[in-house]
Design an enzyme around this catalytic site. Structure first.
Site, short mmCIF file in Angstrom:
data_model
loop_
_atom_site.label_atom_id
_atom_site.label_comp_id
_atom_site.label_asym_id
_atom_site.label_seq_id
_atom_site.Cartn_x
_atom_site.Cartn_y
_atom_site.Cartn_z
N ASP A 133 -3.48 15.98 -10.07
CA ASP A 133 -2.84 17.23 -9.71
C ASP A 133 -3.76 18.40 -10.06
OD1 ASP A 133 -0.55 16.17 -8.66
OD2 ASP A 133 0.69 16.54 -10.42
N LYS B 207 -1.56 20.80 -5.49
CA LYS B 207 -0.77 21.68 -4.63
C LYS B 207 -0.89 23.11 -5.10
CE LYS B 207 2.87 18.16 -3.84
NZ LYS B 207 2.43 17.16 -4.83
N MET C 62 8.19 27.14 -12.79
CA MET C 62 7.97 27.46 -11.37
C MET C 62 8.85 28.63 -10.93
SD MET C 62 7.76 23.51 -9.96
CE MET C 62 9.20 23.02 -10.93
#
Length: 309
Positions: A35, A62, A173
């Site tokens: 990641d 991402k 997030m």
């Protein structure tokens, strides 16, 4: 012969917080599927410190709103690599089972006949607040906490929005929805005066702490141009932070540490890589403009009343 997949939690991005078991898995891996957040920086640090990581590294990281390798593609890649007889490490930021979709990947691999081992990691939900001296629980202040993904907007009336400030809330997030979250939570049991801390790039070169309240944090974040990755902590425990100089202490025995002289956000210099990896601005700018308009109107009204008296 089919290889194995090992899901390894990289922690918040500091190689010192990678578990020894995780390091051993990286050292014996043939390929590492990594990641962006946490994972790549840990690999870079290990290399700089002389660790021998000979595996091929495949980047599936991402960015907000940009997923070059979708989750289905990651799942299939893990199975394909393992079926080719390779020892695969799936290196994920934080802990694989805390908003990491680790169990999804495990189930997919096992359904395809691939054996999976899970190596837990240190989740940013707990470790990053510690950077700012914020305990998620503290005697006489908070006895419980919740960790919530704020990627989707918090809905009014739910358990998150109705709990009081003695229950610590950690938002992951939650950068792009910060304005909305603050507005919803301020309207609930916590109230607009509930303390909030935003810890950016915890353990990274751009580590920075911004402290305010639910009523002020959106404006403060906009002014400071707060960016992801960041962890948001909401609750009375924020008052225990040495960065919370502008807030009253959480309790009489909260500690003897002297707070810093300035309440301004604290930042270390950013590397070019860290800056390049940053995502966009931190707040709901439309809501900020609405709040600013309301404040200006309130100030104007107060000024008129003062001139008439």
């Amino acid at each position: 012969m089919t290889g194995t997949v090992t899901l390894v939690g990289a922690g918040p991005g500091d190689a010192g917080l990678l578990t020894l078991r995780g390091l051993r898995a990286l050292e014996k891996a043939d390929v590492i599927v990594a990641d962006r957040l946490g994972a790549r920086s840990v690999l870079a640090q290990l290399e700089a410190e002389g660790a021998v990581i000979a595996a091929e590294v495949i980047d599936v990281g991402k960015l907000p709103g940009h997923h070059p390798v979708p989750q289905d593609g990651i799942n299939e890649l893990l199975v394909e690599l393992a079926r080719a007889g390779r020892e695969v490490v799936r290196l994920k930021g934080g802990d694989p089972f805390v908003f990491g979709r680790g169990r999804e990947e495990q189930l997919f691999c096992e359904a395809a006949g691939v054996r999976v081992e899970v190596v837990p990691g240190v989740t940013s939900a707990v470790s990053v607040p510690a950077v700012a001296g914020i305990p998620l629980t503290h005697r006489g202040v908070a006895a419980s906490f919740s960790v919530v993904s704020a990627h989707d907007q918090i809905e009014p009336g739910g358990s998150v929005s109705t709990s009081g400030a003695d229950h610590t809330l950690v938002l992951l997030m939650g950068v792009s929805t910060l304005g909305h979250s603050a507005h919803v939570l301020a309207a609930g049991a916590r109230g607009a005066d509930c303390p909030v801390a935003i810890v950016e790039d915890g353990y990274g070169s751009g580590e920075r702490v911004t402290v305010g309240t639910l009523g002020t944090i959106a404006q403060l974040a906009a002014a400071a141009q707060v960016r992801s990755p960041a962890v948001v902590v909401i609750g009375e425990v924020v008052r225990l932070s040495p960065f919370a100089v502008s807030l009253a202490p959480a309790s009489a025995d909260a500690g003897d540490a002297t707070p810093p002289a300035s309440a301004a956000p604290r930042r270390r210099g950013r590397s070019r890589l860290a800056a390049a990896l940053d995502a966009g601005l931190a707040v709901d700018t439309g809501l900020v403009r609405a709040i600013d308009t309301s404040i200006r109107s309130s100030h104007s009204s107060s000024s008129r009343k003062a001139s008439l008296s």
